[in-house]
Design a protein around this motif. Structure first.
Motif, PDB file in Angstrom:
ATOM      1  N   GLY A  92      42.085 -45.163  45.006  1.00 24.24           N
ATOM      2  CA  GLY A  92      43.017 -45.910  44.452  1.00 24.24           C
ATOM      3  C   GLY A  92      43.539 -45.993  43.039  1.00 24.24           C
ATOM      4  N   GLY A  93      42.865 -45.204  42.107  1.00 25.49           N
ATOM      5  CA  GLY A  93      42.987 -45.277  40.755  1.00 25.49           C
ATOM      6  C   GLY A  93      44.421 -44.621  40.263  1.00 25.49           C
ATOM      7  N   SER A  94      44.843 -44.927  39.264  1.00 24.03           N
ATOM      8  CA  SER A  94      46.029 -44.298  38.567  1.00 24.03           C
ATOM      9  C   SER A  94      45.790 -42.905  38.022  1.00 24.03           C
ATOM     10  N   GLY A  95      44.636 -42.649  37.794  1.00 24.59           N
ATOM     11  CA  GLY A  95      44.525 -41.434  37.083  1.00 24.59           C
ATOM     12  C   GLY A  95      44.812 -41.427  35.551  1.00 24.59           C
ATOM     13  N   MET A  96      44.980 -42.608  34.995  1.00 25.84           N
ATOM     14  CA  MET A  96      45.221 -42.861  33.574  1.00 25.84           C
ATOM     15  C   MET A  96      44.271 -43.539  32.767  1.00 25.84           C
ATOM     16  N   ILE A  97      43.897 -43.322  31.787  1.00 28.50           N
ATOM     17  CA  ILE A  97      43.162 -44.064  30.897  1.00 28.50           C
ATOM     18  C   ILE A  97      44.184 -44.539  29.544  1.00 28.50           C
ATOM     19  N   GLY A  98      43.807 -45.832  28.943  1.00 33.81           N
ATOM     20  CA  GLY A  98      44.707 -46.257  27.892  1.00 33.81           C
ATOM     21  C   GLY A  98      43.921 -46.097  26.550  1.00 33.81           C
ATOM     22  N   LEU A  99      44.557 -45.926  25.546  1.00 37.85           N
ATOM     23  CA  LEU A  99      44.001 -45.763  24.038  1.00 37.85           C
ATOM     24  C   LEU A  99      44.983 -46.814  23.245  1.00 37.85           C
ATOM     25  N   VAL A 100      44.306 -47.709  22.475  1.00 34.54           N
ATOM     26  CA  VAL A 100      44.941 -48.389  21.654  1.00 34.54           C
ATOM     27  C   VAL A 100      44.378 -48.147  20.005  1.00 34.54           C
ATOM     28  N   VAL A 101      45.317 -47.713  19.457  1.00 34.41           N
ATOM     29  CA  VAL A 101      44.789 -47.485  17.918  1.00 34.41           C
ATOM     30  C   VAL A 101      45.716 -48.532  17.075  1.00 34.41           C
ATOM     31  N   THR A 102      45.222 -48.587  15.655  1.00 38.55           N
ATOM     32  CA  THR A 102      45.850 -49.628  14.851  1.00 38.55           C
ATOM     33  C   THR A 102      47.039 -48.737  13.835  1.00 38.55           C
ATOM     34  N   ASN A 103      46.872 -47.503  13.796  1.00 38.20           N
ATOM     35  CA  ASN A 103      47.691 -46.962  12.980  1.00 38.20           C
ATOM     36  C   ASN A 103      48.179 -45.470  13.091  1.00 38.20           C
ATOM     37  N   LEU A 104      48.910 -45.210  14.095  1.00 41.21           N
ATOM     38  CA  LEU A 104      49.344 -43.778  14.629  1.00 41.21           C
ATOM     39  C   LEU A 104      49.574 -43.053  13.130  1.00 41.21           C
ATOM     40  N   ALA A 105      50.217 -43.250  12.430  1.00 42.57           N
ATOM     41  CA  ALA A 105      50.595 -42.598  11.126  1.00 42.57           C
ATOM     42  C   ALA A 105      49.527 -42.225  10.247  1.00 42.57           C
ATOM     43  N   ASN A 106      48.256 -42.657  10.376  1.00 38.22           N
ATOM     44  CA  ASN A 106      47.165 -42.469   9.692  1.00 38.22           C
ATOM     45  C   ASN A 106      46.751 -41.034  10.439  1.00 38.22           C
ATOM     46  N   PRO A 107      46.323 -39.953   9.830  1.00 33.79           N
ATOM     47  CA  PRO A 107      45.796 -38.878  10.595  1.00 33.79           C
ATOM     48  C   PRO A 107      44.640 -39.072  11.307  1.00 33.79           C
ATOM     49  N   PHE A 108      43.561 -40.010  10.768  1.00 33.70           N
ATOM     50  CA  PHE A 108      42.588 -40.490  11.403  1.00 33.70           C
ATOM     51  C   PHE A 108      42.677 -40.530  12.762  1.00 33.70           C
ATOM     52  N   TYR A 109      43.709 -41.583  13.108  1.00 39.47           N
ATOM     53  CA  TYR A 109      43.844 -42.044  14.587  1.00 39.47           C
ATOM     54  C   TYR A 109      44.425 -40.946  15.397  1.00 39.47           C
ATOM     55  N   SER A 110      45.125 -39.947  14.683  1.00 46.36           N
ATOM     56  CA  SER A 110      45.720 -38.895  15.541  1.00 46.36           C
ATOM     57  C   SER A 110      44.760 -37.942  15.984  1.00 46.36           C
ATOM     58  N   ARG A 111      43.772 -37.752  15.020  1.00 48.76           N
ATOM     59  CA  ARG A 111      42.698 -36.875  15.518  1.00 48.76           C
ATOM     60  C   ARG A 111      41.844 -37.525  16.460  1.00 48.76           C
ATOM     61  N   LEU A 112      41.691 -38.770  16.398  1.00 41.62           N
ATOM     62  CA  LEU A 112      40.793 -39.409  17.371  1.00 41.62           C
ATOM     63  C   LEU A 112      41.515 -39.663  18.831  1.00 41.62           C
ATOM     64  N   ALA A 113      42.915 -39.757  18.912  1.00 41.16           N
ATOM     65  CA  ALA A 113      43.571 -39.702  19.874  1.00 41.16           C
ATOM     66  C   ALA A 113      43.455 -38.205  20.540  1.00 41.16           C
ATOM     67  N   LEU A 114      43.448 -37.033  19.789  1.00 42.70           N
ATOM     68  CA  LEU A 114      43.408 -35.741  20.374  1.00 42.70           C
ATOM     69  C   LEU A 114      42.078 -35.727  21.001  1.00 42.70           C
ATOM     70  N   GLY A 115      41.089 -36.060  20.285  1.00 43.22           N
ATOM     71  CA  GLY A 115      39.693 -36.224  21.035  1.00 43.22           C
ATOM     72  C   GLY A 115      39.539 -36.661  22.170  1.00 43.22           C
ATOM     73  N   VAL A 116      39.974 -37.958  22.379  1.00 45.71           N
ATOM     74  CA  VAL A 116      40.040 -38.624  23.757  1.00 45.71           C
ATOM     75  C   VAL A 116      40.881 -37.782  24.805  1.00 45.71           C
ATOM     76  N   GLN A 117      42.052 -37.117  24.287  1.00 47.28           N
ATOM     77  CA  GLN A 117      42.850 -36.459  25.259  1.00 47.28           C
ATOM     78  C   GLN A 117      42.306 -35.098  25.802  1.00 47.28           C
ATOM     79  N   GLU A 118      41.383 -34.534  24.846  1.00 47.56           N
ATOM     80  CA  GLU A 118      40.482 -33.192  25.275  1.00 47.56           C
ATOM     81  C   GLU A 118      39.742 -33.643  26.590  1.00 47.56           C
ATOM     82  N   VAL A 119      38.952 -34.586  26.359  1.00 47.63           N
ATOM     83  CA  VAL A 119      38.115 -34.848  27.113  1.00 47.63           C
ATOM     84  C   VAL A 119      38.764 -35.357  28.545  1.00 47.63           C
ATOM     85  N   ALA A 120      39.623 -36.344  28.402  1.00 41.88           N
ATOM     86  CA  ALA A 120      40.617 -36.986  29.603  1.00 41.88           C
ATOM     87  C   ALA A 120      41.054 -35.642  30.392  1.00 41.88           C
TER      88      ALA A 120
END
Length: 346
Positions: A64-92
């Motif tokens: 019954g799951g949606s097949g989605m996970i949520g990610l909340v970051v504090t500043n997407l303009a900061n390259p650090f959080y963009s890279r973190l998001a790419l890492g999450v997306q890779e495994v997801a």
């Protein structure tokens, strides 16, 4: 063993039958050469027995799951959080999961609404970089879905987190400046209420204590939130009667603001800071930067979350804390000057 009623067999079903994790099942199906032949045979046998089809059910690890996970970051303009998001997306993506991304903009009062919205969208779980230390809304979310923290730890909550070696990296970079003879090192930091700001100041202070000197309080500036505030703070320090001879900055935006201040002041000082950044190696400035794999923070957080999803029918694992290591990278060291030796590990 039979598949759950109302759905096709999942990676979790295949893993249970083959006596491996769903992550191992994914590796087998992607022909990962690191999986042993015996494990590969068990997984394929389970796939055949269950009639598993990856494109049919791998999107969901829960009935019954949606097949989605949520990610909340504090500043997407900061390259650090963009890279973190790419890492999450890779495994997801490896698990057939989609990622929903939200940006709090460092506004702690906005974060609860974002979290509630993701839960209302029936995400399977959450990865959160918290904007503040008040985390009651995350405790509420944990009643519905697993939550993993990234870059900043939970405050009084029992759950997983992935952190950077903030203290060690700051101490090592500061020690490099001190080893070059700088005893008036300015500290340009983000708000002290943030975990990263406090830990990096602690590392800065520890490096001084280890050689028997104390930082000059007049050279410490905290509460900087972007490159503009960092630039102004650096200009104020450079204009003092006894200015600093070197600078330490707690993140890439603060480093960039300080570099702009040096340019406007028409001077060059050694600068140490957290986060390597684009073109740092071609600026010709004496830079000592704390580097680490921001993608790996996201990958590790996603793996912890998926592991909790896999154990939703059993007793949850004990909370875990993973530290991503740092290393010092040096650019533009003056000719003939030898970098200082880093201190021993803490």
């Amino acid at each position: 063993m039979t598949a759950r009623r109302g759905s096709g067999p999942t990676m979790l079903d295949v893993g249970k039958l083959a006596q491996v994790s769903a992550m191992t099942v994914s590796r087998v199906l992607k022909n990962d050469p690191g999986v042993s032949d015996s494990t590969r045979e068990r997984v394929y046998a389970a796939v055949d027995q269950l009639g598993y089809r990856r494109n049919q059910t791998a999107r969901s690890l829960r009935l019954g799951g949606s097949g989605m996970i949520g990610l909340v970051v504090t500043n997407l303009a900061n390259p650090f959080y963009s890279r973190l998001a790419l890492g999450v997306q890779e495994v997801a993506t490896q698990y057939g999961l989609r990622m929903l991304l939200s940006n709090s903009g460092e506004q702690a009062d906005r974060e609860p609404e974002l979290i509630d919205g993701l839960v209302d969208h029936q995400v399977e779980g959450l990865i959160v970089v918290p904007a503040g230390s008040r985390q009651q809304h995350l405790a509420r979310a944990m009643r519905h879905v697993p939550v993993v923290f990234a870059a900043r730890p939970p405050a009084g909550l029992d759950t997983d987190c992935v952190l950077v070696e903030d203290f060690h990296g700051a101490r090592e970079a500061t020690a490099c400046l001190l080893a070059e003879g700088h005893t008036r090192v300015a500290f340009l930091g983000n708000p002290p209420a943030l975990y990263t700001g406090a830990e990096r100041l602690r590392g800065f202070w520890a490096a001084h204590e280890e050689i028997g000197i104390a930082p000059d309080h007049a050279l410490i500036r905290q509460g900087l939130v972007d490159s503009a505030t960092a630039e102004q703070a650096a200009l104020d320090l450079l204009g003092q009667a006894e200015p600093p001879t070197a600078l330490f900055c707690t993140n890439n935006r603060i480093s960039q603001g300080a570099i702009r201040a040096l340019y406007k002041a028409g001077t060059t000082l050694p600068l140490a800071g957290f986060d390597d950044f684009d073109l740092s190696d071609v600026l010709g400035l004496p830079l000592t930067l704390v580097s680490y794999d921001a993608d790996e923070i996201g990958r590790q957080a996603a793996r912890l979350l998926i592991d909790r999803l896999e154990h939703h029918d059993t007793a949850p694992p004990a909370s875990r804390r993973i530290s991503v290591p740092t290393r010092v990278v040096r650019h533009g060291t003056p000719s003939g000057q030898q970098p200082g030796r880093p201190p021993a590990d803490a």
